[in-house]
Design a protein around this motif. Structure first.
Motif, short mmCIF file in Angstrom:
data_model
loop_
_atom_site.label_atom_id
_atom_site.label_comp_id
_atom_site.label_asym_id
_atom_site.label_seq_id
_atom_site.Cartn_x
_atom_site.Cartn_y
_atom_site.Cartn_z
N LEU A 91 -74.20 -11.64 -32.56
CA LEU A 91 -73.30 -11.17 -33.63
C LEU A 91 -71.87 -11.17 -33.10
O LEU A 91 -71.63 -10.83 -31.93
CB LEU A 91 -73.66 -9.76 -34.07
CG LEU A 91 -75.08 -9.50 -34.56
CD1 LEU A 91 -75.22 -8.04 -35.01
CD2 LEU A 91 -75.46 -10.43 -35.69
N GLU A 93 -67.61 -10.35 -34.68
CA GLU A 93 -66.82 -10.01 -35.84
C GLU A 93 -66.48 -11.31 -36.57
O GLU A 93 -66.46 -12.39 -35.96
CB GLU A 93 -65.52 -9.31 -35.39
CG GLU A 93 -65.75 -7.98 -34.73
CD GLU A 93 -64.65 -7.60 -33.74
OE1 GLU A 93 -64.35 -8.39 -32.81
OE2 GLU A 93 -64.07 -6.51 -33.91
N VAL A 114 -70.08 -10.52 -38.59
CA VAL A 114 -70.03 -9.19 -39.22
C VAL A 114 -68.60 -9.04 -39.75
O VAL A 114 -67.66 -9.12 -38.96
CB VAL A 114 -70.33 -8.09 -38.17
CG1 VAL A 114 -70.19 -6.71 -38.80
CG2 VAL A 114 -71.70 -8.29 -37.56
N PRO A 121 -65.17 -3.57 -37.27
CA PRO A 121 -66.27 -4.21 -37.99
C PRO A 121 -66.86 -3.30 -39.07
O PRO A 121 -66.88 -2.08 -38.92
CB PRO A 121 -67.32 -4.47 -36.91
CG PRO A 121 -66.70 -4.13 -35.62
CD PRO A 121 -65.43 -3.42 -35.83
N VAL A 123 -69.52 -1.43 -40.34
CA VAL A 123 -70.69 -0.96 -39.58
C VAL A 123 -71.98 -0.98 -40.41
O VAL A 123 -73.07 -1.10 -39.86
CB VAL A 123 -70.45 0.43 -38.92
CG1 VAL A 123 -69.52 0.30 -37.73
CG2 VAL A 123 -69.95 1.47 -39.88
N LEU A 126 -73.03 -4.42 -39.98
CA LEU A 126 -73.54 -4.57 -38.61
C LEU A 126 -74.99 -4.08 -38.55
O LEU A 126 -75.87 -4.77 -38.01
CB LEU A 126 -72.66 -3.77 -37.64
CG LEU A 126 -73.16 -3.69 -36.20
CD1 LEU A 126 -73.19 -5.07 -35.54
CD2 LEU A 126 -72.31 -2.72 -35.36
N GLU A 127 -75.25 -2.93 -39.14
CA GLU A 127 -76.61 -2.39 -39.11
C GLU A 127 -77.57 -3.35 -39.83
O GLU A 127 -78.66 -3.65 -39.33
CB GLU A 127 -76.66 -1.00 -39.77
CG GLU A 127 -78.07 -0.44 -39.76
CD GLU A 127 -78.14 1.04 -40.11
OE1 GLU A 127 -77.14 1.61 -40.57
OE2 GLU A 127 -79.24 1.60 -39.90
N PHE A 138 -73.90 -8.31 -29.23
CA PHE A 138 -72.78 -8.17 -30.17
C PHE A 138 -71.50 -8.35 -29.37
O PHE A 138 -71.21 -7.56 -28.47
CB PHE A 138 -72.83 -6.80 -30.85
CG PHE A 138 -71.72 -6.56 -31.85
CD1 PHE A 138 -71.20 -7.59 -32.64
CD2 PHE A 138 -71.19 -5.28 -32.03
CE1 PHE A 138 -70.19 -7.36 -33.57
CE2 PHE A 138 -70.18 -5.04 -32.96
CZ PHE A 138 -69.67 -6.09 -33.72
N VAL A 140 -67.53 -8.18 -29.30
CA VAL A 140 -66.56 -7.44 -30.11
C VAL A 140 -65.24 -7.27 -29.35
O VAL A 140 -65.23 -7.09 -28.13
CB VAL A 140 -67.20 -6.09 -30.58
CG1 VAL A 140 -67.70 -5.27 -29.42
CG2 VAL A 140 -66.26 -5.27 -31.44
N ILE A 160 -70.96 1.88 -33.47
CA ILE A 160 -71.38 0.59 -32.89
C ILE A 160 -72.30 0.82 -31.69
O ILE A 160 -73.38 0.23 -31.60
CB ILE A 160 -70.13 -0.25 -32.47
CG1 ILE A 160 -69.38 -0.75 -33.70
CG2 ILE A 160 -70.53 -1.42 -31.56
CD1 ILE A 160 -68.01 -1.33 -33.39
N CYS A 164 -76.29 -0.11 -31.41
CA CYS A 164 -76.75 -1.08 -30.39
C CYS A 164 -77.71 -0.42 -29.40
O CYS A 164 -78.64 -1.07 -28.92
CB CYS A 164 -75.55 -1.74 -29.71
SG CYS A 164 -74.66 -2.81 -30.86
#
Ligand SMILES: Cc1ncc(COP(=O)(O)O)c(C=O)c1O
Length: 363
Positions: A91, A93, A114, A121, A123, A126-127, A138, A140, A160, A164
């Motif tokens: 993943l 951004e 994301v 990001p 979130v 993201l989830e 991820f 970032v 985040i 994670c």
């Protein structure tokens, strides 16, 4: 009619006038005189030992948690070898740093974006992406993001690392602009929130000069050892001459005053960029960074970055391809403006040309 002088809003490079050449000459002379064999011989792939120790002390970790490499971008490549299998999902951004996308793709990773918001990001997205794709990593850029200029809020940073942790995803925090804050208060690094979970990268290429090619990784000793093996298989040892000069320069206490000089040089450039946008494109949606190298714009509805780039090129204004920063498409109206390597006058002129190009495309 004479052509206007070219203005480049293309890559995020530091200003030539920011390079501390005299300090580097003095540091180079000292290390080559005092320890020529240590500087000029091969050595461990984890980096020139005194630099590794200095970095460890500066960052409050053990030397075994540090690897110094030839710039930070190549560390991404080493991590791909060390952590990823072709087909693994990573993943990032969206938008993100285009060269990292190239690196991930050439290692066969499937990159999922994301959406990036002004405070970091999304979130919830993201989830959802973690649950759906079971990613390995991820990637970032929490501080003064390249290309958008966004900085991740404290609340999102905590979310985040929580997500994670919960789903066992590695986090790679890329923070080359972190020290270049011109206003506002700093947020904690992701690594400080979850040291076991987060790999952190920093770089001297924006603080000293790209020519030193010195970047570093902070992480768990087992990951550092794996990355060091890949590094050794790639180049035996990194450029010790540059690392030794960087170490001597840091050891002499020259980093803090250099950071202050950079802030004094770049803050007015960011202000000039904001003012020129407010003056010439008052309806533009622009990010409002408090530091770093980049500000970005979302063009008005119906105006594409591709058309604006062509119209800008006719005015000798060069823009980066906004589409290249988006891992899965989008970005048709995205423009990145790296402001550090231009004077306030060039910035005002360049943003003026950009506003004209946008007007032309709008018709
Ligand atoms: C987010 C980000 N990461 C990494 C790099 C590359 O850094 P280095 O020169 O240390 O390889 C850059 C350079 O522009 C960057 O913007």
């Amino acid at each position: 009619m004479t052509e206007p002088t070219p203005i480049n809003f293309t890559r995020g490079v530091p200003a030539n006038e920011s390079f501390p050449a005299d300090e580097l000459i003095s540091a180079a002379t000292a290390v080559l005189k005092e320890q020529p064999a240590a500087v000029l011989q091969y050595g461990p792939a984890t980096g020139f030992a005194p630099l590794r120790e200095w970095l460890a002390q500066w960052q409050g970790v053990e030397p075994s948690q540090v690897l110094a490499a030839n710039g930070s971008l190549q560390i991404v490549e080493f991590l791909c070898f060390a952590l990823l299998q072709p087909g693994d999902v990573v993943l990032t951004e969206s938008p993100t740093y285009d060269r990292t996308l190239t690196m991930l793709r050439r290692h066969g990773a499937t990159v999922v974006g994301v959406p990036l918001e002004p405070d970091g990001p999304d979130v919830a997205a993201l989830e959802a992406a973690i649950r759906r794709h079971r990613p390995k990593l991820f990637y970032v850029i929490p501080d003064f993001q390249n290309p958008a200029g966004a900085t991740c809020s404290g609340a999102k940073r905590r979310r985040i690392v929580e997500l994670c942790e919960q789903h066992d995803v590695h986090v790679l925090e890329d923070a080359p602009y972190r020290l270049l804050r011109y206003a506002g208060a700093e947020e904690p690094t992701l690594r400080s929130l979850a040291p076991q979970r987060v790999l952190h990268m920093g770089s001297f290429t924006k603080l000293i000069a790209p020519g030193v090619r010195v970047g570093y990784l902070l992480g768990d000793p087992a990951v550092v050892a794996k990355v060091a093996k890949v590094a050794e298989d790639t180049y035996i040892s990194p450029g010790y001459v540059a690392q030794a000069i960087t170490w001597e320069w840091c050891r002499r206490g020259l980093l803090p005053p250099q950071v202050e000089r950079l802030k004094a040089l770049y803050a007015p450039r960011l202000a000039a960029c904001r003012q020129a946008i407010d003056r010439t494109m008052p309806d533009a949606q622009a990010t409002r960074p408090d530091g770093g190298f980049f500000l970005s714009l979302t063009l008005p509805e119906g105006v594409t970055t591709t058309a604006v780039r062509a119209a800008a090129a006719r005015r000798n204004l060069n823009l980066a391809d906004g589409l290249a920063f988006f891992p899965e498409g989008g970005g048709e109206r995205f423009v990145r403006l790296p402001f550090c390597a231009l004077t306030p006058e060039q910035i005002a002129d360049g943003v003026g040309r950009l506003a004209e190009a946008v007007r032309e495309v709008r018709g």
